[in-house]
Design an enzyme around this catalytic site. Structure first.
Site, PDB file in Angstrom:
ATOM      1  N   ASP A  66     -30.619 -12.337 -43.874  1.00  0.00           N
ATOM      2  CA  ASP A  66     -29.358 -11.115 -43.679  1.00  0.00           C
ATOM      3  C   ASP A  66     -29.140 -11.068 -45.257  1.00  0.00           C
ATOM      4  O   ASP A  66     -28.041 -12.240 -45.190  1.00  0.00           O
ATOM      5  CB  ASP A  66     -28.406 -11.348 -42.852  1.00  0.00           C
ATOM      6  CG  ASP A  66     -29.089 -10.902 -41.794  1.00  0.00           C
ATOM      7  OD1 ASP A  66     -29.342  -9.335 -41.850  1.00  0.00           O
ATOM      8  OD2 ASP A  66     -29.175 -10.788 -40.514  1.00  0.00           O
ATOM      9  N   ASP A 106      -4.021  -2.436 -47.003  1.00  0.00           N
ATOM     10  CA  ASP A 106      -5.133  -2.549 -46.746  1.00  0.00           C
ATOM     11  C   ASP A 106      -5.739  -4.422 -45.997  1.00  0.00           C
ATOM     12  O   ASP A 106      -5.559  -4.828 -47.286  1.00  0.00           O
ATOM     13  CB  ASP A 106      -6.308  -1.716 -47.730  1.00  0.00           C
ATOM     14  CG  ASP A 106      -7.429  -1.805 -47.591  1.00  0.00           C
ATOM     15  OD1 ASP A 106      -7.854  -2.626 -46.083  1.00  0.00           O
ATOM     16  OD2 ASP A 106      -7.527  -1.132 -48.362  1.00  0.00           O
ATOM     17  N   GLU A 149     -11.637  -6.050 -48.871  1.00  0.00           N
ATOM     18  CA  GLU A 149     -12.138  -5.768 -50.207  1.00  0.00           C
ATOM     19  C   GLU A 149     -10.681  -5.508 -50.467  1.00  0.00           C
ATOM     20  O   GLU A 149     -10.562  -5.193 -52.413  1.00  0.00           O
ATOM     21  CB  GLU A 149     -12.872  -3.653 -49.706  1.00  0.00           C
ATOM     22  CG  GLU A 149     -13.986  -4.265 -49.677  1.00  0.00           C
ATOM     23  CD  GLU A 149     -14.792  -4.536 -47.758  1.00  0.00           C
ATOM     24  OE1 GLU A 149     -13.834  -4.582 -47.645  1.00  0.00           O
ATOM     25  OE2 GLU A 149     -15.296  -4.533 -47.576  1.00  0.00           O
ATOM     26  N   ALA A 204     -12.668   8.240 -40.620  1.00  0.00           N
ATOM     27  CA  ALA A 204     -14.645   8.004 -41.494  1.00  0.00           C
ATOM     28  C   ALA A 204     -14.626   9.263 -41.423  1.00  0.00           C
ATOM     29  O   ALA A 204     -15.218   9.954 -42.204  1.00  0.00           O
ATOM     30  CB  ALA A 204     -15.069   7.971 -39.874  1.00  0.00           C
ATOM     31  N   MET A 264     -11.036   7.509 -47.185  1.00  0.00           N
ATOM     32  CA  MET A 264     -10.490   7.793 -48.164  1.00  0.00           C
ATOM     33  C   MET A 264      -9.380   6.883 -47.648  1.00  0.00           C
ATOM     34  O   MET A 264      -9.033   7.545 -46.302  1.00  0.00           O
ATOM     35  CB  MET A 264      -9.584   8.998 -48.765  1.00  0.00           C
ATOM     36  CG  MET A 264     -10.423   9.889 -49.726  1.00  0.00           C
ATOM     37  SD  MET A 264      -9.618  10.768 -50.411  1.00  0.00           S
ATOM     38  CE  MET A 264      -8.993  11.791 -49.538  1.00  0.00           C
TER      39      MET A 264
END
Lengths: 702, 596
Positions: free
Chosen positions: A317, A354, A358, A388, A392
């Site tokens: 993977d 966030d 990422e 979803a 954004m």
């Protein structure tokens, strides 16, 4: 061995622990049970030979043979028994570590209680009486009574009882972290668990059985080798049994000398049959499984470990195995007329809340532009979470709406605001996507598009070299990823894998496995999700992650307790090492025969055709080791034969040294060490034993 | 040893090497090429044969079917030969009236045990001869009972080898081809054309081919001499080409009518190795990797050369006890007649005798052009070892290749594990079943040679008993000491290996020896063929594993070295003890002046 140690072993223990040795010594006597001996054809023959010499010895003691004869006969008999005992000892040593570990595990299993929930009421019952489908509640500080699925709650769990790793892990209902294992301890909070196994079949039970070797079955290659060794034993049995009539003929023809006695014949037989490999074969197999266990991988059968050595294709993977698992921001690409600083600032602002890896990596990258983390507790700040639908996320600060997200989502956002996207940004988006990265567009409602953040999968250090090694070993690596083929190709190129499967689904993965297998190749893979289960079951070696779902764990033939998919490579190497050790010791054992002939044959036939008055006949010339006397020669060969088993126990347990290289290079190396070595070593060794035997007056000087 | 001798040996090696590829290619064409090979003149015969016996030649046979057909065919033809031999007195083409009341005084009786032994001997491609050809066999017996088997047993050997080759070449297959088609095509397209030309060459060189009775000649001294004749050339060629070795005459290829000139000697030796060498190339071509075939051929060459070197060296040195008596044993400048010339034809000299002895025992031919009994001890050791290895150095037609492949499988299994993979040979995984069958093969041969020799070295029959009239079995031996043991050992090695040559020096035409050697021959042929076919069946059913850089390469020098080591250690080491009591101790005794 340094290549093998990229992932450090958890329980690197010395080979000879005193308590294991003590137990093994006891076990080697217990293993004289004929029913156990019969499982090993070579050692069975040695045991029968020892029994015969024992009976003859007793007869000769009663009939009062000469002291010199008796001294020889006693020693031969003893050393023959020692040969059997040494082989038993090797096996017991190999089993010893597993047994010790099983004892530890058993201790943890004892007297656990469970709080079963029936109709909303709790009752305390013995953990061992829990059945599949029962619901239990486990609170902080309690031991999880059996394997199950979390149906409610989030808790930290200490799984060190199983994995040896004391850092706690989180278990929660739903998703891929819902499986819990009996014997582990809840550290904080509570869990409501539905039990998924019946008593006696828990993971812990199976693990105990496996490490104890209770259900150990011979693996296919081991059976084939057993047949070879049994065949060789029978051939040498013919050779030795017929030697008696030949000698009777020769004595009659020579009118001198005497036919060899039964002691010498049995000694010759035991020396010729492959006792070295015969005595160590099962130890090698057990030790192979044990080595896998030392990497914290639980092999469900020895067959799986053996198959690992044969693997031609590794399915790895991408995420977590080849790459670090999270995409990271590596670059800010500002739109024309926008300062990098400005872009970084906007990106940071939008990512502050966030918490995804990422998002965090964007903040980290922004730091390089001198932007410190800011406290945004103002009431005016409003975070827009990722959904979803919008694809954004962002932040509204004092009327400024910053958005970051998938390029077309952001472009649509701008379109709605009546703003245009410059072509250079569009070009940047395409370039990043083509290079395998993920572009994140950043914009606000004031200046429009600000630029693009380049997110990239980061390949783990050292992976490229490992894949090169694997290639040298003849193993192809295929990267499995859900990414599109563009992204996949880029990462595949960077990591140096041989091939990749992009946009993989459980179905395409399965197809790939079947395609490889139809091509005659053996496939290994790792997996954790429920949808991996069919592929894990189809693969020749399927390593399930311990954190994975129950379904995955049941489908695989190995479980990685640390859930580290990179270990698949180690498992393959251990499999290879296992087969190599067998081959090396078989070659060594067979090559040894040459020297033993030169010790025993002249001793047996040294007096044939002797000219009267001379002690030795012409065949004594074959005594090229210049051993002292016929008795000392035979004795030395038998002692060497017994001792070589003990001397090779460490090698059998540890496995022969292994470095990834081509088959041809490996063969050349092993052939030199074990083939040529096996041919030569016995000569000086037997000579030395002969010197000692004579020095200790255990055999006549001439 | 002389330079001229070595040049001839070298020439032999080179010519054989040149012929290997074309012969192998041709065998491939006949038996393995996808479009069926045919020859305008011969193909009608092929189809006629199938029609005559009601055979569906396109039916693919599973290994058991293949083995059953082979054994059934052999049994029926065995009984047929036995019947012809026993009835030869009543059958035509018996100009010397053997087995009749008017048989000549020198004739041997065709007893049931001799007929059994001979029939088994020729059915199994052994051609062990417990009889004297020119004193026992009618022309019809020679042609119908004996030469017939020279053809079909050779074809059967090729068939088994091809079946094993198909086992390697086919993938996921259940069948090994059609036994009847393989037999017919081998006879018709491989053996027949070669023998046709070959026998004419022999006739041109002076080998008789006639059905006329023996000639009574008057010698220069005025004495009368009976000169045996017969259809020799036609039998001689297949005797060599089919690695059968049963001579028309008792003296075999030492007889001037069987082997008249150095040229016939050369082509006779060459024809022994011709098909076995070619088959290695056929193997490589069939599995699409000719390197694999060459590797096996190199192994054969090395073992062959080692044998020649040893035999020629010790024969060239001769017997030290004779040189001590100031007997001239140095080779002359022109001739190659130095060293040990006992039992040798001066026509052939030392090199060609040593070479012949090695070639005939490497292959399961068993024709001889010198007395192996007279070889010096260590030179005599070479034929013994050659046979005990199971005739895998070139070996019998077909039998050599399948024997060598069995050893290749064992080698790959023992040493191949050292690369850390389940052993593979030419893409097929070597697992339990393959190892089992390979071991059965090796075990069968070891059992037959060792146990029967042991029996024959100590069995105490009373004198004048039916089974062994001379009494105890060792009473049949003409030589004392270790040489006697070598003679017994040689008989059973030769029988088991289906070689058929004899050390001689042993009275072998007694019911005991006839029966036990017969058994050894039967075991050596069919007990070994069945595991080979089972092996082929198992291999054919396997899938093909493509080689990777992690695979043990079986075409390089390393494989050659390991294969030779395994052959010597697994194959020869078993016999080392008995050899020490035979030729080896005899060698030491010869050095100290004792001869037997």
């Amino acid at each position: 061995m340094d290549e093998l140690d990229i992932i450090p072993k958890k329980k690197a223990k010395p080979l000879f622990e005193p308590n294991i040795v003590r137990r093994a010594m006891k076990d080697s006597v217990m293993k004289l049970n004929p029913r156990l001996l019969a499982k090993n054809p070579v050692m069975f023959v040695v045991a029968v030979g020892s029994a015969v010499t024992t009976i003859l010895l007793i007869r000769n003691l009663i009939e009062k043979g000469t002291a010199q004869e008796l001294l020889f006969e006693v020693q031969i008999t003893l050393w023959l028994w020692f040969t059997v005992l040494f082989a038993n000892f090797a096996e017991a040593m190999a089993e010893g570590r597993g047994k010790a570990q099983a004892d530890n595990l058993k201790r943890g299993r004892k007297e656990a209680m469970a709080r079963r929930v029936i109709n909303g009421k709790d009752e305390m019952i013995l953990a061992t009486s829990l059945r599949r489908g029962d619901l239990v509640l486990v609170q902080a500080g309690e031991v999880i009574p059996s394997d199950g699925e979390v149906v409610e709650g989030v808790a930290t769990v200490n799984e060190s009882a199983i994995t040896g790793e004391s850092a706690p892990v989180i278990r929660e209902s739903g998703g891929d972290r819902s499986a819990v294992t009996g014997g582990t301890t809840v550290l904080s909070d509570w869990l409501r668990i539905r039990i998924t196994v019946d008593p006696g079949q828990t993971f812990l039970d199976r693990m105990i059985a496996l490490v104890e070797g209770a259900q150990r079955q011979k693996t296919p290659n081991e059976i084939a080798l057993d047949i070879l060794l049994a065949g060789l034993t029978i051939i040498f049995l013919f050779a030795v049994v017929t030697l008696l009539p030949y000698s009777i003929y020769s004595v009659r023809a020579a009118e001198s000398g005497k036919a060899p006695d039964i002691f010498s014949l049995i000694a010759l037989l035991v020396c010729l049959i492959p006792t070295t490999i015969g005595g160590l074969l099962s130890a090698i197999g057990i030790a192979g499984m044990d080595r896998v266990l030392q990497y914290n991988v639980l092999a469900m059968s020895g067959k799986a470990v053996e198959a690992a050595g044969d693997v031609d294709t590794l399915l790895l993977d991408k995420t977590g195995t080849i790459t670090l698992g999270n995409r990271q921001a590596v670059e800010f690409v500002p739109a024309s007329g926008v300062n990098v600083q400005e872009l970084a600032d906007a990106s940071q602002l939008s990512s502050l809340s966030d918490e995804t890896p990422e998002g965090r990596s964007i903040v980290v990258l922004a730091k390089q532009f001198g932007l410190r983390e800011r406290e945004l507790s103002d009431k005016e700040v409003q975070f827009i979470p990722f959904t979803a639908q919008t694809r954004m996320s962002g932040v509204n600060v004092q009327g400024r709406e910053i958005r970051k997200g998938a390029a077309n989502a952001v472009f649509k956002f701008l379109e709605e605001k009546g703003m245009k996207v410059s072509t250079d940004v569009e070009r940047a988006v395409t370039t990043i996507a083509q290079s395998g990265g993920t572009p994140l567009a950043v914009a606000d409602n004031v200046r429009g598009i600000l630029g693009v953040i380049h997110l990239k999968d980061v390949v783990k250090g050292g992976m490229k070299e490992r894949f090169q090694q694997l290639r040298a070993m003849g193993i192809r690596t295929i990267m499995i990823t859900g990414d599109n083929s563009l992204t996949a190709a880029a990462i595949a190129g960077e990591a140096g894998v041989d091939d990749f499967l992009a946009e993989a689904t459980p179905e395409t993965k399965m197809q790939l496995i079947l395609k490889e297998q139809t091509g005659g190749r053996l496939v290994a893979m790792t997996g954790d999700g429920t949808n991996d289960a069919p592929a894990l079951a189809a693969a020749d070696v399927g390593v399930a992650m311990n954190t994975g779902t129950q379904a995955a764990k049941e489908a695989g033939n190995m479980i990685d307790l640390d859930s580290n998919p990179t270990k698949l490579i180690e498992v393959v190497q251990i499999g290879k090492q296992l087969l190599m050790t067998r081959g090396a010791l078989t070659t060594f054992s067979i090559a040894n025969d040459v020297a033993k002939y030169f010790a025993i044959l002249p001793a047996m036939f040294g007096t044939l055709y002797a000219v009267s008055g001379q002690p030795h006949g012409p065949l004594w010339a074959l005594n090229i080791m210049r051993l002292h006397s016929p008795e000392s020669a035979i004795l030395s060969a038998v002692i060497f034969n017994a001792f070589i088993i003990v001397a090779l126990i460490p090698l059998a347990l540890r496995g022969v040294q292994y470095r990834p290289m081509s088959g041809e290079a490996l063969l050349a190396r092993n052939l030199l060490v074990y083939g040529v070595g096996g041919l030569l070593i016995p000569f000086p060794a037997i000579w030395l034993i002969d010197q000692i035997v004579v020095l200790l007056h255990l055999a006549p000087v001439s | 040893m002389t330079l001229a001798g070595w040049l001839q040996i070298g020439l032999f090696a080179i010519v054989l090497l040149i012929l290997t590829k074309p012969v192998g290619n041709y065998i491939y064409l006949v038996l393995e090429s996808p479009d069926r090979f045919s020859v305008p003149l011969l193909t009608p015969f092929e189809h006629f044969t199938y029609k005559l016996f009601g055979v569906d030649e396109r039916k693919d046979m599973a290994w058991k079917e293949y083995a059953f057909a082979l054994i059934a065919f052999s049994l029926v033809s065995l009984i047929f030969s036995y019947a012809v031999l026993r009835a030869q007195g009543f059958l035509p083409l018996n100009p010397m009236h053997f087995s009749t009341s008017s048989a000549p005084s020198y004739a041997t009786e065709m007893t049931p045990d001799l007929a059994f032994n001979t029939a088994v001997s020729f059915t199994t491609n052994t051609n062990w001869q417990a009889y004297v050809g020119e004193g026992t066999m009618s022309y019809l017996s020679q042609m119908l009972a004996l030469a017939f088997h020279n053809w079909v047993s050779a074809a059967a050997g090729i068939s088994v080898a091809i079946a094993l080759v198909r086992g390697f070449a086919r993938k996921n297959a259940s069948g090994l081809g059609n036994f009847w088609a393989d037999m017919t095509r081998s006879c018709l397209y491989i053996l027949l054309p070669i023998c046709f030309v070959y026998s004419l060459v022999l006739v041109a060189q002076g080998v008789p081919q006639t059905l006329e009775p023996y000639v009574n000649a008057v010698t220069l001294e005025g004495k009368s001499q009976l000169i045996p004749l017969g259809p020799v050339a036609s039998q001689e060629c297949i005797k060599m080409l089919g690695t059968n070795g049963g001579g028309f005459f008792n003296a075999n290829s030492a007889h001037p009518f069987e082997n008249p000139t150095p040229f016939t000697n050369f082509i006779e030796m060459l024809s022994i190795f011709l098909i076995p060498a070619g088959l290695t190339y056929t193997f490589g071509k069939s599995i699409n990797d000719t390197r694999q075939g060459w590797a096996l051929l190199i192994v054969m060459y090395i073992l062959w050369f080692a044998g020649v070197l040893c035999t020629y060296y010790f024969e060239g040195k001769g017997n030290p006890n004779i040189s001590q008596l100031h007997v001239q044993t140095q080779a002359s400048v022109l001739g190659d007649n130095g060293g040990n010339m006992e039992g040798k034809e001066v026509r052939f000299g030392n090199a060609n005798s040593a070479l012949f002895a090695v070639v005939t025992t490497d292959a399961s031919c068993g024709a001889i052009n010198c007395q192996h009994d007279s070889l010096t001890p260590l030179a005599g050791l070479v034929p013994l070892i050659n046979m005990q290895l199971g005739e895998i150095v070139f070996g019998g037609v077909g039998a050599g290749l399948y024997g060598m492949l069995v050893y290749a499988i064992l080698t790959v299994f023992i040493a191949g594990l050292m690369v850390g993979r389940t052993p593979e040979y030419v893409g097929k995984k070597i697992e339990k079943k393959e190892v089992k069958m390979a071991m059965l093969f090796v075990l069968g041969a070891a059992f037959s040679i060792l146990i029967f020799t042991a029996l024959a070295s100590v069995w105490n029959f009373p004198e004048k008993s039916y089974w062994n009239a001379p009494g105890p079995t060792f009473a049949n031996i003409n030589n004392a000491g270790p040489h006697g043991l070598s003679e017994i050992l040689y008989a059973f090695s030769s029988g088991t290996a289906n070689n058929g040559s004899a050390f001689a020096g042993i009275t072998a035409n007694t019911p005991f020896y006839n029966t036990v050697v017969g058994l050894a021959m039967w075991i050596g042929r069919f007990l070994l063929i069945v595991p080979v076919l089972a092996l082929a069946g198992s291999l054919a059913g396997k899938k093909y594993t493509p080689p990777t850089s992690g695979t043990f390469p079986t075409h390089g020098w390393m494989f050659v070295v390991i294969l030779i080591s395994v052959i010597l250690i697994v194959g020869a080491l078993t016999f080392f003890p008995v050899l020490t009591l035979g030729p080896i101790v005899e060698f030491f005794l010869m050095k100290s002046g004792h001869l037997f």
